[in-house]
Write a protein that holds these residues in place. Structure first.
Motif, PDB file in Angstrom:
ATOM      1  N   ASP A 135       0.833  -1.206   0.000  1.00  0.00           N
ATOM      2  CA  ASP A 135       0.000   0.000   0.000  1.00  0.00           C
ATOM      3  C   ASP A 135       0.866   1.254   0.000  1.00  0.00           C
ATOM      4  O   ASP A 135       0.599   2.207  -0.742  1.00  0.00           O
ATOM      5  N   GLU A 136       1.907   1.264   0.820  1.00  0.00           N
ATOM      6  CA  GLU A 136       2.794   2.427   0.887  1.00  0.00           C
ATOM      7  C   GLU A 136       3.563   2.613  -0.415  1.00  0.00           C
ATOM      8  O   GLU A 136       3.739   3.740  -0.880  1.00  0.00           O
ATOM      9  N   VAL A 137       4.008   1.511  -1.011  1.00  0.00           N
ATOM     10  CA  VAL A 137       4.715   1.594  -2.294  1.00  0.00           C
ATOM     11  C   VAL A 137       3.784   2.162  -3.363  1.00  0.00           C
ATOM     12  O   VAL A 137       4.180   3.037  -4.146  1.00  0.00           O
ATOM     13  N   GLN A 138       2.559   1.674  -3.395  1.00  0.00           N
ATOM     14  CA  GLN A 138       1.591   2.198  -4.373  1.00  0.00           C
ATOM     15  C   GLN A 138       1.351   3.683  -4.152  1.00  0.00           C
ATOM     16  O   GLN A 138       1.277   4.455  -5.104  1.00  0.00           O
ATOM     17  N   HIS A 139       1.242   4.085  -2.888  1.00  0.00           N
ATOM     18  CA  HIS A 139       1.049   5.498  -2.574  1.00  0.00           C
ATOM     19  C   HIS A 139       2.248   6.325  -3.047  1.00  0.00           C
ATOM     20  O   HIS A 139       2.091   7.390  -3.647  1.00  0.00           O
ATOM     21  N   LEU A 140       3.458   5.825  -2.776  1.00  0.00           N
ATOM     22  CA  LEU A 140       4.665   6.537  -3.208  1.00  0.00           C
ATOM     23  C   LEU A 140       4.747   6.616  -4.731  1.00  0.00           C
ATOM     24  O   LEU A 140       5.089   7.663  -5.291  1.00  0.00           O
ATOM     25  N   LYS A 141       4.424   5.520  -5.399  1.00  0.00           N
ATOM     26  CA  LYS A 141       4.450   5.524  -6.865  1.00  0.00           C
ATOM     27  C   LYS A 141       3.448   6.515  -7.421  1.00  0.00           C
ATOM     28  O   LYS A 141       3.738   7.247  -8.362  1.00  0.00           O
TER      29      LYS A 141
END
Length: 181
Positions: A135-141
């Motif tokens: 979820d955090e990676v998707q948010h950062l992307k």
């Protein structure tokens, strides 16, 4: 006429064009630098997330020997302590009648049994951590893509502005030539 309209000669117009191009190249460099900075910030954030995961790992999920998250926890029945299977097996080869955590000696052959309940809890926790990371990676992307899109839009607007200014200069030069002719 050029002098009356506060326009320089052809050399002045060429210099202005070169300056405009240099300004555009500088803006483009700024956009690329900003994108690289965003990528670096995303990498740092991912690294921090990985470090935070290990620091947030419950102590009961760590092997007392390796201090790492257990994947295959086994109980040494003589002491009731749980260890990573490979770590406890290795420790018992070195000292077959001693609990490696307490250094207490015990009688008989070491008895190891799988700690299925703890293994299930570790797996559940690991899955939750993986989902949070995803979820955090998707948010950062997504944030990075939005920033890149914003920078591209700003660059396109700047290019459009430069083209408009150049077209206006070209029109003015054309009018001046017509008046001189």
């Amino acid at each position: 006429i050029a002098h009356d309209n506060e326009l320089g000669g052809a050399d002045e117009l060429r210099r202005q064009l070169v300056d405009s191009e240099a300004h555009h190249q500088e803006q483009l460099k700024h956009v690329k630098d900003s994108a690289a900075q965003q990528e670096l910030q995303a990498a740092i954030a991912l690294s921090r997330m990985a470090a935070a995961t290990m620091s947030s790992c419950p102590d009961d999920f760590r092997c007392a020997i390796t201090l790492e998250l257990m994947e295959n926890p086994y109980i040494l029945t003589q002491s009731g302590h749980t260890y990573e299977k490979k770590a406890i097996e290795h420790a018992l080869v070195e000292r077959p009648d001693t609990d490696p955590y307490t250094n207490e000696r015990f009688e008989g052959v070491a008895n190891l049994v799988p700690n299925r309940q703890l293994r299930g809890a570790i797996q559940q926790w690991s899955q939750q951590q993986a989902q949070q990371k995803d979820d955090e990676v998707q948010h950062l992307k997504q944030a990075q893509q939005e920033e890149v899109q914003h920078l591209k839009q700003a660059q396109q607007e700047e290019v459009q502005h430069l083209k408009q200014a150049q077209a206006e200069k070209d029109d003015e030069v054309r009018r001046l030539r017509e008046q001189l002719a």
